[in-house]
Scaffold this active site. Structure first.
Site, PDB file in Angstrom:
ATOM      1  N   HIS A 114       0.865  -1.179   0.000  1.00  0.00           N
ATOM      2  CA  HIS A 114       0.000   0.000   0.000  1.00  0.00           C
ATOM      3  C   HIS A 114       0.907   1.236   0.000  1.00  0.00           C
ATOM      4  CE1 HIS A 114      -4.197   1.560   1.009  1.00  0.00           C
ATOM      5  NE2 HIS A 114      -3.447   2.654   0.909  1.00  0.00           N
ATOM      6  N   GLU A 159      -3.397   1.236  -5.887  1.00  0.00           N
ATOM      7  CA  GLU A 159      -3.382   2.425  -6.746  1.00  0.00           C
ATOM      8  C   GLU A 159      -2.064   2.655  -7.498  1.00  0.00           C
ATOM      9  OE1 GLU A 159      -6.811   5.045  -4.480  1.00  0.00           O
ATOM     10  OE2 GLU A 159      -4.744   5.782  -4.411  1.00  0.00           O
TER      11      GLU A 159
END
Length: 413
Positions: A114, A159
Site C-alpha cells: 500500500h 493504486e
C-alpha cells in the site's frame, strides 16, 4: 437500500493501511521522506493512530459495525526491515491480526503493498531496479508461507495508477518541484544515487515505475498462487467516474487511456480488480468543469455525487471483464453529515450495477478512522471514527452508525 441485490457472501468491510494507521514505520521509505529537508510531506506520521498497539480494539470496532471483512495492509518495511532479513516479530504480529479477524467473523483482505516499501528498497531505486519484481515476489512468498492459508482476498498493489491520475488533478507546479527536491534530499541523506518511492514519483520515471510494478504484480501473483492456487488475487486502482458533456468525449477517452486502461487490461488476467472511487468528474471540450453553483463539495472541491461509485464500477468491469471489489470508497470532508448522507445512495448505485450484471465481491469503506493522509498529513478527514492524536481514543461519528445499520439491513441481521 435494495438488500436483495447483494449476494449472500458479499463482503462488507472497511479499509485501512499500515503506514497511515500503525505508526513508527521507521524502516520505510515514506518515514525517511517525511524526515528529510526539504520534504513534500506537510506532517510526519509519527505514531499515526497507534494502530500497531491498538489493533485488537480496532478489530472490535470493525466487528461492532456488523461487518464481515476487513481490508488492511502488511508493511513490507516491517517484515523485511533489512534486505534479506525477515522479522519474526512483525510476521507474528500480522498473523495475530489475521487470526483476530477470523475470531471476529471478519474475512481478511490483505494488501501486500500500500504505497510504502522498505528504505533499503527505495535506496536501490524501488520499482526502477531490475531486481525489484523478484524481491517483491520473495516477500509475497514469505507472507504466504506464514499465514496465506487464512487470507480471503489478496491485493498486490494499491493504486499503481495514482501518479498518472494526479497529472490530471491540476496540482500546482510547485508540488512536483517539491517532490523532486524531497527525493534529492533523500539521496543526499541516504548516500545513494537514486532514491525512489511509490507515492512520491517523478514524471520521467512513470514508464519505468509502471513497468517495474507490472512485473512485480505478475511475479508476486505467481508466488501467491504457487502456494495457494485458490486464493483470489488482484490489484486496486484509483478510479474517478469520468463523464463527458457534449464535446468532452475525446478528453475523457484520453484520460481513461492514460490513467486506467493499461491497468484494467492487466487485471483481465487476474481474479478481480479493486476499484477505489471518491469522485465523479465532468469534462467538456475545454477541460474539467467546475462544481455546479451550490453543490455540496468534498475536500478536493468537486461535487459529492453518490452515483460515481456505480459509474466507476461499471467501467472497470467493462474493460477488465473480471469481478470487482470496491476496495475503497468514501468522501473527504470534516462535515460528517455529508458522509452519513452519502453512503446509502452510493450503495443503491452499487446495487444497481449488480442488478445490471456486474459481479461485485464486496464493499470496503475508506476508512475506519481519520488517519495520516500521506503528503497532506492529518488534515483530510475520511474516517468513520475520529481520533484524539494525544490519547488515540477512537470516537464514533454518526456515519459509523449509519453504515452499521445499512449493513445490518443488507445482511438481514
Amino acid at each position: 437500500m435494495p438488500s436483495a441485490s447483494f449476494p449472500a457472501d458479499f463482503l462488507w468491510g472497511v479499509a485501512t493501511a499500515g503506514h497511515q494507521n500503525e505508526g513508527d514505520n521507521v524502516t520505510s521509505d515514506t518515514w525517511f521522506l517525511e524526515n528529510v529537508t526539504p520534504t513534500v510531506f506537510q506532517a510526519r506520521s509519527g505514531k499515526a493512530t497507534n494502530g500497531w498497539e491498538l489493533w485488537e480494539s480496532d478489530l472490535d470496532l470493525v466487528a461492532g459495525m456488523n461487518l464481515n471483512s476487513y481490508r488492511f495492509s502488511v508493511e513490507w518495511a516491517r517484515v523485511e526491515p533489512v534486505e534479506g532479513e525477515f522479522s519474526d516479530e512483525a510476521l507474528a504480529h500480522y498473523e495475530a491480526l489475521i487470526d483476530g479477524c477470523l475470531a471476529r467473523g471478519l474475512a481478511p483482505i490483505v494488501t501486500f503493498n500500500h504505497f510504502t516499501s522498505p528504505h533499503w528498497f527505495a535506496s536501490r531505486g524501488a520499482w526502477l531496479d531490475a531486481e525489484a519484481p523478484a524481491l517483491f515476489a520473495r516477500y509475497c512468498g514469505v507472507i504466504m508461507d506464514r499465514f496465506g492459508d487464512r487470507i480471503r482476498l489478496a491485493v498486490t498493489f494499491n493504486e499503481p495508477d495514482l501518479p498518472e491520475m494526479l497529472t490530471w488533478s491540476g496540482l500546482p507546479d510547485f508540488v512536483a518541484d517539491l517532490e523532486r527536491a524531497t527525493l534529492e534530499a533523500a539521496e543526499r541523506e541516504a548516500g545513494v544515487e537514486r532514491y525512489r518511492a511509490g507515492n512520491v514519483m517523478l514524471h520521467e520515471d512513470f514508464a519505468g515505475m509502471r513497468a517495474g510494478m507490472t512485473a512485480a504484480h505478475i511475479m508476486g501473483k505467481a508466488a501467491i498462487k504457487e502456494r495457494r492456487a485458490d486464493l483470489p488475487v488482484g490489484l486496486s486502482l484509483a478510479m474517478c467516474d469520468d463523464v463527458a458533456v457534449p464535446g468532452g468525449e475525446d478528453l475523457v477517452a484520453r484520460k481513461r487511456a492514460e490513467v486506467y486502461d493499461y491497468w484494467l487490461s492487466l487485471a483481465a488476467d487476474d481474479d478481480f480488480v479493486g476499484v477505489q472511487n471518491y469522485e465523479r468528474l465532468h469534462y467538456g471540450p475545454d477541460g474539467l468543469l467546475p462544481a455546479p453553483e451550490g453543490a455540496v463539495v468534498n475536500g478536493m472541491g468537486t461535487a459529492v455525487d453518490p452515483d460515481s461509485l456505480r459509474g466507476a464500477v461499471v467501467y472497470a468491469h467493462d474493460v477488465s471483464g473480471v469481478p470487482v471489489l470496491v476496495s475503497e470508497h468514501g468522501v473527504s470532508t470534516p462535515n460528517d453529515s455529508i458522509r452519513a448522507d452519502f453512503i446509502a445512495p452510493s450503495l443503491v448505485g452499487l446495487a444497481q450495477a449488480i442488478v445490471d450484471g456486474v459481479p461485485v465481491l464486496g464493499y470496503c469503506h475508506w476508512t475506519l478512522m481519520d488517519n495520516f493522509e500521506w503528503i497532506f498529513g492529518y488534515g483530510p478527514k475520511l474516517g468513520l471514527h475520529s481520533v484524539d492524536l494525544e490519547t488515540f481514543e477512537r470516537i464514533a461519528k454518526p456515519s459509523a452508525g449509519v453504515y452499521a445499520q445499512l449493513v445490518r439491513e443488507a445482511r438481514g441481521l
